[in-house]
Design a protein around this motif. Structure first.
Motif, PDB file in Angstrom:
ATOM      1  N   THR A  77      48.721  13.359  43.400  1.00 46.56           N
ATOM      2  CA  THR A  77      47.654  12.777  42.586  1.00 46.56           C
ATOM      3  C   THR A  77      47.377  11.344  43.012  1.00 46.56           C
ATOM      4  N   VAL A  78      48.433  10.554  43.182  1.00 46.98           N
ATOM      5  CA  VAL A  78      48.249   9.152  43.597  1.00 46.98           C
ATOM      6  C   VAL A  78      47.627   9.082  44.985  1.00 46.98           C
ATOM      7  N   MET A  79      48.126   9.889  45.901  1.00 47.09           N
ATOM      8  CA  MET A  79      47.606   9.838  47.269  1.00 47.09           C
ATOM      9  C   MET A  79      46.148  10.295  47.343  1.00 47.09           C
ATOM     10  N   SER A  84      47.737   5.027  39.962  1.00 41.35           N
ATOM     11  CA  SER A  84      48.973   5.579  39.422  1.00 41.35           C
ATOM     12  C   SER A  84      48.671   6.872  38.676  1.00 41.35           C
ATOM     13  N   SER A  85      49.647   7.755  38.657  1.00 37.21           N
ATOM     14  CA  SER A  85      49.453   9.015  37.937  1.00 37.21           C
ATOM     15  C   SER A  85      49.288   8.764  36.434  1.00 37.21           C
ATOM     16  N   TYR A  86      49.902   7.710  35.940  1.00 36.54           N
ATOM     17  CA  TYR A  86      49.755   7.361  34.524  1.00 36.54           C
ATOM     18  C   TYR A  86      48.314   6.928  34.240  1.00 36.54           C
ATOM     19  N   TYR A  87      47.757   6.066  35.107  1.00 35.05           N
ATOM     20  CA  TYR A  87      46.362   5.644  34.939  1.00 35.05           C
ATOM     21  C   TYR A  87      45.434   6.862  34.992  1.00 35.05           C
ATOM     22  N   THR A  88      45.650   7.740  35.951  1.00 33.47           N
ATOM     23  CA  THR A  88      44.785   8.906  36.105  1.00 33.47           C
ATOM     24  C   THR A  88      44.786   9.748  34.835  1.00 33.47           C
ATOM     25  N   GLY A  89      45.956   9.948  34.256  1.00 38.01           N
ATOM     26  CA  GLY A  89      46.044  10.712  33.012  1.00 38.01           C
ATOM     27  C   GLY A  89      45.369  10.015  31.851  1.00 38.01           C
ATOM     28  N   GLN A  90      45.619   8.719  31.721  1.00 43.29           N
ATOM     29  CA  GLN A  90      45.028   7.956  30.613  1.00 43.29           C
ATOM     30  C   GLN A  90      43.512   7.837  30.772  1.00 43.29           C
ATOM     31  N   TYR A  91      43.040   7.675  32.001  1.00 38.21           N
ATOM     32  CA  TYR A  91      41.601   7.602  32.259  1.00 38.21           C
ATOM     33  C   TYR A  91      40.922   8.909  31.841  1.00 38.21           C
ATOM     34  N   ASN A  92      41.505  10.029  32.254  1.00 38.96           N
ATOM     35  CA  ASN A  92      40.916  11.318  31.891  1.00 38.96           C
ATOM     36  C   ASN A  92      40.978  11.558  30.392  1.00 38.96           C
ATOM     37  N   ALA A  93      42.054  11.146  29.755  1.00 41.00           N
ATOM     38  CA  ALA A  93      42.154  11.270  28.296  1.00 41.00           C
ATOM     39  C   ALA A  93      41.061  10.437  27.619  1.00 41.00           C
ATOM     40  N   SER A  94      40.753   9.267  28.200  1.00 39.26           N
ATOM     41  CA  SER A  94      39.706   8.419  27.621  1.00 39.26           C
ATOM     42  C   SER A  94      38.334   9.078  27.710  1.00 39.26           C
ATOM     43  N   LYS A  95      38.199  10.023  28.641  1.00 36.51           N
ATOM     44  CA  LYS A  95      36.951  10.785  28.808  1.00 36.51           C
ATOM     45  C   LYS A  95      37.009  12.112  28.061  1.00 36.51           C
ATOM     46  N   ASN A  96      38.066  12.281  27.264  1.00 36.33           N
ATOM     47  CA  ASN A  96      38.277  13.511  26.491  1.00 36.33           C
ATOM     48  C   ASN A  96      38.289  14.763  27.364  1.00 36.33           C
ATOM     49  N   GLU A 109      49.006  21.728  42.411  1.00 34.68           N
ATOM     50  CA  GLU A 109      49.116  20.668  43.421  1.00 34.68           C
ATOM     51  C   GLU A 109      49.060  19.263  42.840  1.00 34.68           C
ATOM     52  N   TYR A 110      48.448  19.088  41.667  1.00 36.51           N
ATOM     53  CA  TYR A 110      48.225  17.758  41.094  1.00 36.51           C
ATOM     54  C   TYR A 110      48.569  17.745  39.614  1.00 36.51           C
ATOM     55  N   CYS A 111      49.002  16.595  39.133  1.00 34.06           N
ATOM     56  CA  CYS A 111      49.170  16.394  37.695  1.00 34.06           C
ATOM     57  C   CYS A 111      48.977  14.912  37.382  1.00 34.06           C
ATOM     58  N   ALA A 112      48.518  14.657  36.196  1.00 34.71           N
ATOM     59  CA  ALA A 112      48.227  13.279  35.787  1.00 34.71           C
ATOM     60  C   ALA A 112      49.187  12.845  34.683  1.00 34.71           C
ATOM     61  N   HIS A 113      50.470  12.901  34.994  1.00 38.07           N
ATOM     62  CA  HIS A 113      51.505  12.436  34.074  1.00 38.07           C
ATOM     63  C   HIS A 113      52.161  11.221  34.715  1.00 38.07           C
ATOM     64  N   GLY A 114      52.437  10.215  33.924  1.00 38.41           N
ATOM     65  CA  GLY A 114      52.974   8.964  34.444  1.00 38.41           C
ATOM     66  C   GLY A 114      54.274   9.130  35.195  1.00 38.41           C
ATOM     67  N   GLY A 115      54.474   8.247  36.162  1.00 35.69           N
ATOM     68  CA  GLY A 115      55.713   8.232  36.918  1.00 35.69           C
ATOM     69  C   GLY A 115      55.534   8.022  38.404  1.00 35.69           C
ATOM     70  N   SER A 116      54.316   8.139  38.903  1.00 37.18           N
ATOM     71  CA  SER A 116      54.077   7.872  40.322  1.00 37.18           C
ATOM     72  C   SER A 116      53.131   6.685  40.437  1.00 37.18           C
ATOM     73  N   PHE A 117      53.508   5.751  41.292  1.00 39.40           N
ATOM     74  CA  PHE A 117      52.757   4.502  41.434  1.00 39.40           C
ATOM     75  C   PHE A 117      52.477   4.260  42.909  1.00 39.40           C
ATOM     76  N   PRO A 118      51.272   3.789  43.232  1.00 36.21           N
ATOM     77  CA  PRO A 118      50.947   3.548  44.642  1.00 36.21           C
ATOM     78  C   PRO A 118      51.738   2.380  45.228  1.00 36.21           C
ATOM     79  N   ILE A 119      52.198   2.565  46.451  1.00 34.38           N
ATOM     80  CA  ILE A 119      52.800   1.462  47.205  1.00 34.38           C
ATOM     81  C   ILE A 119      51.674   0.887  48.046  1.00 34.38           C
ATOM     82  N   ARG A 120      51.355  -0.374  47.764  1.00 40.75           N
ATOM     83  CA  ARG A 120      50.269  -1.049  48.476  1.00 40.75           C
ATOM     84  C   ARG A 120      50.819  -2.231  49.259  1.00 40.75           C
TER      85      ARG A 120
END
Length: 156
Positions: A77-79, A84-96, A109-120
Motif C-alpha cells: 500500500t505504501v509503495m 503511510s498505511s495509516y494515512y491511507t486508511g484514515q483518508y479513505n475513512a474520511s471519504k466514507n 495485495e493491499y490494506c490500509a491499516h496503520g503500521g507501514s511508513f515510507p522511508i524517504r
C-alpha cells in the motif's frame, strides 16, 4: 473523520526524511523497533524494505503467518500510494469508503491499516518502507515512526 489527524500524519511524512539509508541503517531501524516492542511487552512482526529488497525481517514469538501477510499488504500500500498505511486508511475513512472494497484495489495485495511508513531520503523520495504488525494500528504506526525519529536524530 478528523482532519487534524490527517494533517498530523502528512506532517510526519514531511518531517521524517533521512539523510541517507543503507543496509546498516535498516538493521539499526529494525533493531530499534524490536527493543521498543520488548519494552512494552509486545509481540510484533517487523520489516524494513528498501531498494526492492527486504533488508530486515524479524517475527517475535507469538506472531504468525497472518502477520507476514499484513506486513506485505501494508508495505504494498505504501509503495503504491506513497503515504503511510495509516494515512491511507484514515483518508479513505474520511471519504466514507472502505479502502479494500474499492474496485481498483485487490484486498489480497493491499490494506490500509496503520503500521507501514515510507522511508524517504531528503530530496529523493521514497526508497522503501518500515512496517510493524501485531498491535492496534495506532501503536504499530507509533513504533515505526518512533524508531525512524530516533534514526533521524542520530543522522543529524
Amino acid at each position: 473523520m478528523n482532519n487534524d489527524l490527517l494533517n498530523e500524519l502528512l506532517a510526519q511524512e514531511d518531517e521524517i526524511q533521512l539523510s541517507y539509508f543503507n543496509n546498516q541503517t535498516a538493521w539499526e531501524l529494525g533493531s530499534a523497533i524490536k527493543l521498543a516492542a520488548e519494552k512494552i511487552s509486545a509481540s510484533v512482526a517487523i520489516e524494513v524494505y528498501a531498494f526492492e529488497h527486504v533488508l530486515f525481517s524479524y517475527f517475535m514469538p507469538g506472531t504468525n503467518k497472518d502477520n507476514h501477510e499484513w506486513v506485505r499488504r501494508k508495505r504494498q500500500t505504501v509503495m503504491r500510494f506513497g503515504h503511510s498505511s495509516y494515512y491511507t486508511g484514515q483518508y479513505n475513512a474520511s471519504k466514507n469508503r472502505d479502502f479494500e472494497a474499492q474496485p481498483h484495489i485487490d484486498a489480497k495485495e493491499y490494506c490500509a491499516h496503520g503500521g507501514s511508513f515510507p522511508i524517504r531520503i531528503k530530496n529523493s523520495g521514497i526508497i522503501g518502507t518500515v512496517t510493524v504488525s501485531g498491535l492496534p494500528q495506532e501503536i504499530d504506526h507509533q513504533l515505526a515512526i518512533g524508531a525512524l525519529r530516533e534514526l533521524l536524530v542520530n543522522q543529524n
